[in-house]
Design an enzyme around this catalytic site. Structure first.
Site, short mmCIF file in Angstrom:
data_model
loop_
_atom_site.label_atom_id
_atom_site.label_comp_id
_atom_site.label_asym_id
_atom_site.label_seq_id
_atom_site.Cartn_x
_atom_site.Cartn_y
_atom_site.Cartn_z
N ARG A 110 24.28 38.45 42.19
CA ARG A 110 24.84 39.78 42.41
C ARG A 110 24.47 40.36 43.78
O ARG A 110 24.62 41.56 44.00
CB ARG A 110 24.38 40.73 41.30
CG ARG A 110 24.98 40.41 39.93
CD ARG A 110 24.84 41.59 38.99
NE ARG A 110 25.35 41.30 37.65
CZ ARG A 110 26.62 41.40 37.29
NH1 ARG A 110 27.53 41.77 38.16
NH2 ARG A 110 26.98 41.14 36.04
N ASP A 164 34.12 44.94 43.36
CA ASP A 164 33.19 45.09 44.49
C ASP A 164 33.20 43.86 45.39
O ASP A 164 33.23 43.96 46.61
CB ASP A 164 31.75 45.26 43.98
CG ASP A 164 31.47 46.71 43.64
OD1 ASP A 164 32.31 47.57 43.98
OD2 ASP A 164 30.42 46.97 43.02
N GLY A 215 28.89 38.60 37.30
CA GLY A 215 28.74 38.08 35.94
C GLY A 215 29.65 36.90 35.67
O GLY A 215 30.75 36.81 36.23
N ASP A 258 35.49 42.06 32.13
CA ASP A 258 35.66 43.48 31.79
C ASP A 258 37.12 43.93 31.82
O ASP A 258 37.46 44.96 31.25
CB ASP A 258 34.86 44.36 32.75
CG ASP A 258 33.37 44.07 32.69
OD1 ASP A 258 32.95 43.38 31.75
OD2 ASP A 258 32.64 44.53 33.58
N LYS A 289 38.08 38.04 39.33
CA LYS A 289 37.29 37.62 38.17
C LYS A 289 36.63 38.81 37.50
O LYS A 289 36.18 39.72 38.18
CB LYS A 289 36.19 36.68 38.68
CG LYS A 289 35.13 36.34 37.69
CD LYS A 289 33.70 36.64 38.17
CE LYS A 289 33.36 38.10 38.14
NZ LYS A 289 31.94 38.42 38.30
N THR A 290 36.58 38.91 36.24
CA THR A 290 35.66 39.69 35.42
C THR A 290 36.16 39.76 33.99
O THR A 290 37.35 40.01 33.74
CB THR A 290 35.38 41.13 35.92
OG1 THR A 290 34.51 41.77 34.98
CG2 THR A 290 36.62 41.99 36.09
N GLU A 332 27.82 36.09 24.49
CA GLU A 332 28.46 35.06 23.65
C GLU A 332 29.81 34.63 24.21
O GLU A 332 30.30 33.55 23.91
CB GLU A 332 28.69 35.60 22.23
CG GLU A 332 27.47 35.88 21.41
CD GLU A 332 26.80 37.21 21.74
OE1 GLU A 332 27.17 37.84 22.74
OE2 GLU A 332 25.90 37.61 20.98
P1 FBP Z 1 31.03 41.48 36.37
O1 FBP Z 1 31.49 42.89 36.53
O2 FBP Z 1 30.19 41.02 37.49
O3 FBP Z 1 32.18 40.54 36.11
O4 FBP Z 1 30.11 41.39 35.08
C1 FBP Z 1 30.55 41.79 33.85
C2 FBP Z 1 29.44 41.99 32.84
O5 FBP Z 1 29.46 40.94 31.89
C3 FBP Z 1 29.55 43.35 32.16
O6 FBP Z 1 30.45 43.31 31.06
C4 FBP Z 1 28.14 43.63 31.76
O7 FBP Z 1 27.90 45.01 31.68
C5 FBP Z 1 27.35 43.02 32.89
O8 FBP Z 1 28.15 41.99 33.44
C6 FBP Z 1 26.02 42.46 32.46
O9 FBP Z 1 25.32 42.06 33.58
P2 FBP Z 1 24.16 40.99 33.62
O10 FBP Z 1 24.80 39.64 33.62
O11 FBP Z 1 23.50 41.26 34.91
O12 FBP Z 1 23.32 41.20 32.41
#
Ligand code: FBP
Length: 553
Positions: A145, A176, A81, A205, A202-203, A427
């Site tokens: 992904r 991962d 993401g 989350d 990165k993330t 957003e």
């Molecule tokens: P990553 O774990 O790859 O950094 O992604 C985070 C995230 O934004 C989560 O918060 C969310 O649940 C998910 O990606 C949404 O995934 P997608 O972009 O496939 O809709």
């Protein structure tokens, strides 16, 4: 150069590097620390990573650069993401690589790890890179992904690297992706490919964090963006005094994003999934908890409020996760076809009633019909319920509404309850990076190149001491294997970086716990406002409350 006024001035922003990386490439030396071992399951991890396990932590310092002169061809991948600052990791990497030798080459593999497997890439140059400096998004090369995890994929990757003379690959991703970076590094080392692999954390989350990674990039900007919006909603609520806002925020399983937003905005309610699990709370108990706040505020004439709901909360409600398991079972394999062939919801409902246990049916029955249908319609390619798509903000407001109706009948509640719903996720993922993320990401990329230049592989680019001004940040590297343990994944034991959930005995949660009862009944909102890029450092460069509290500040 084209772009909005902010875009144009952000192109010119010079990200701040840690002090030890500021004196030019020729003045960066390495201090080698102690050998490391994995956080758990040492023997197993050592067996799985014979070539990359146990290496030393390293720190960069000011001193003569003793790395060997060698032409570098580096490939970079953005994985998973979007997270604000990803472009700056690439820019920092590019700048360090070119400052070391202008003939060095940076390749960007397009659309995530699949770009490496398909050899779909671009070669960066100044004109292209300059259009992305200090901007949000991952559109510089795209992301994806696809997981790099099988021997066949590694062999293809090795061949692509050989073809282009690639000396190192940098993988920018979450837990991962960095686990897979470690496995790829081990494969490349075991097969004497000469290709190094470096990871970057990165993330948005915030769940890639441990004693070595103080925070993943993107968390700062994303939570500031959501907090701005939540603060604005709070001010609207406090002005109009007529709505209860239920705001779901992204963050996957962990509640770091929700907690940080709560620390920034002091809402009336914020659920923390990890606490829900620890207390084994039922949907009904959660609804009562929220309804208590609604009732107490109504008694003071405040028929408004704000509740933050973390994206993954329903998975942490024990009875709900049993329900999900039963639904997955109920529709496994060809049973899904029989279900889908039923002509209407009434018949589908009867099918469900027959298939679920009495306990799960009781949980299912109290859900609003829209949510019930979502559980059966939104399914992933394996046929499983997609929990992240469940509109939990609507689920909880509906359950609260039922609770309040019952309380009204009993005569304890006399207020008005008008809920509104929001979901903040996309957003924030591509916002212009805050100064913190712009600086941190640039430093991670620059530092990643120094790790490459000094010959390290299987390392994570590590920048720490992040709650202090950038010149006090500490740059270096940590073997990824140090962060690994063995976990059960899809029925197999796998070496992985442990996902960090919110710690209920950690300082950020403790602070929240101490204050939330007051926030629930009073109106103590705080309004963070928009991210500021220019102005006093205490407004523009400060990172998250979570990090400050973790550091005891
Ligand atoms: P990553 O774990 O790859 O950094 O992604 C985070 C995230 O934004 C989560 O918060 C969310 O649940 C998910 O990606 C949404 O995934 P997608 O972009 O496939 O809709």
């Amino acid at each position: 150069m084209n772009g909005s006024p902010l875009q144009k001035v952000r192109y010119e922003y010079l990200p701040k590097l840690p002090g030890m990386l500021r004196n030019g490439i020729s003045e960066i030396s390495v201090k080698v620390g102690n050998p490391t071992q994995s956080v758990a399951d040492q023997d197993k991890i050592k067996d799985l990573f014979p070539n990359t396990y146990g290496k030393e932590e390293i720190t960069f310092e000011k001193g003569k650069n003793t790395s060997a002169a060698k032409k570098q061809v580096v490939g970079v991948i953005l994985s998973g993401g979007q997270a604000p600052g990803g472009h700056n990791v690439v820019c920092g990497l590019y700048d360090a690589l070119k400052a070391t030798d202008k003939d060095n080459v940076l390749l960007g593999f397009k659309n995530g790890p699949s770009g490496l497997l398909e050899d779909d890439h671009i070669v960066f140059d100044d004109a292209y890179i300059n259009k992305f400096r200090n901007t949000g998004g991952f559109d510089i090369i795209g992301s994806g992904r696809t997981k790099l995890e099988t021997e066949e994929q590694f062999a293809v990757a090795a061949e692509v690297c050989r073809k282009h003379g690639i000396t190192a690959v940098v993988i920018i991703g979450g837990d991962d992706s960095n686990t897979n970076a470690a496995v790829l590094a081990e494969y490349f080392a075991a097969h004497n490919t000469g290709v190094q692999v470096i990871g970057c954390p990165k993330t948005i989350d915030g769940d890639l964090k441990n004693e070595d990674i103080e925070c993943s990039f993107g968390f700062d900007t994303a939570t500031k963006t959501y907090s701005e919006l939540i603060g604005n909603i709070e001010r609207d609520a406090n002005s109009a005094k007529k709505y209860w806002h239920f705001v779901k925020v992204m963050g996957r399983s962990a509640s770091h994003v929700a907690l940080e937003c709560a620390l920034e905005t002091q809402p009336n309610i914020c659920l923390i999934s990890e606490e829900v699990a620890a207390k084994k709370m039922s949907l009904s108990q959660i609804a009562d908890y929220i309804a208590d706040s609604v009732e107490k505020r109504a008694a003071k004439g405040m028929n408004f409020g704000v509740a933050i709901i973390p994206e993954g909360v329903v998975e942490f409600v024990p009875e709900f996760s049993v329900l999900i398991k039963e639904i997955n079972e109920l529709l496994a394999g060809s049973k899904a076809d029989a279900f889908n062939a039923l002509p209407n919801w009434k018949e589908k409902y009867a099918f469900i009633e027959k298939g679920l246990s009495a306990e799960s049916m009781a949980v299912f029955a109290i859900l609003p019909e829209g949510i019930q249908q979502q559980l059966f319609l939104e399914r992933d390619p394996h046929g499983n319920v997609q929990v992240s798509l469940i509109e939990s903000e609507k689920l909880f407001s509906a359950l609260v509404k039922d609770k309040l109706a019952a309380r009204k009948k009993a005569g304890t509640y006399k207020g008005k309850f008008s809920p509104l719903h929001h979901f903040f996720g996309y957003e924030g993922r591509c916002a212009f990076p805050s100064n913190f993320d712009a600086d941190y990401c640039y430093s991670l990329g620059y530092n990643a190149f120094m790790l490459i230049q000094y010959g390290y592989t299987g390392y994570l680019s590590k920048v720490s001491n992040l709650s202090k001004p950038a010149d006090e940040w500490v740059a270096g590297g940590m073997p990824i294997t140090k962060m690994m343990n063995i976990e059960r994944r899809h029925g197999e034991d796998k070496p992985v970086i442990r996902k960090a959930l919110v710690e209920l005995d950690g300082k950020p949660f403790k602070y929240f716990e101490e204050h939330r009862d007051g926030w629930a009944v009073e109106t103590d909102y705080t309004y963070p406002g928009a991210i500021q890029y220019f102005g006093p450092s205490e407004v523009c460069d400060i990172t998250t409350r979570t990090l400050a509290l973790e550091k005891g500040e």
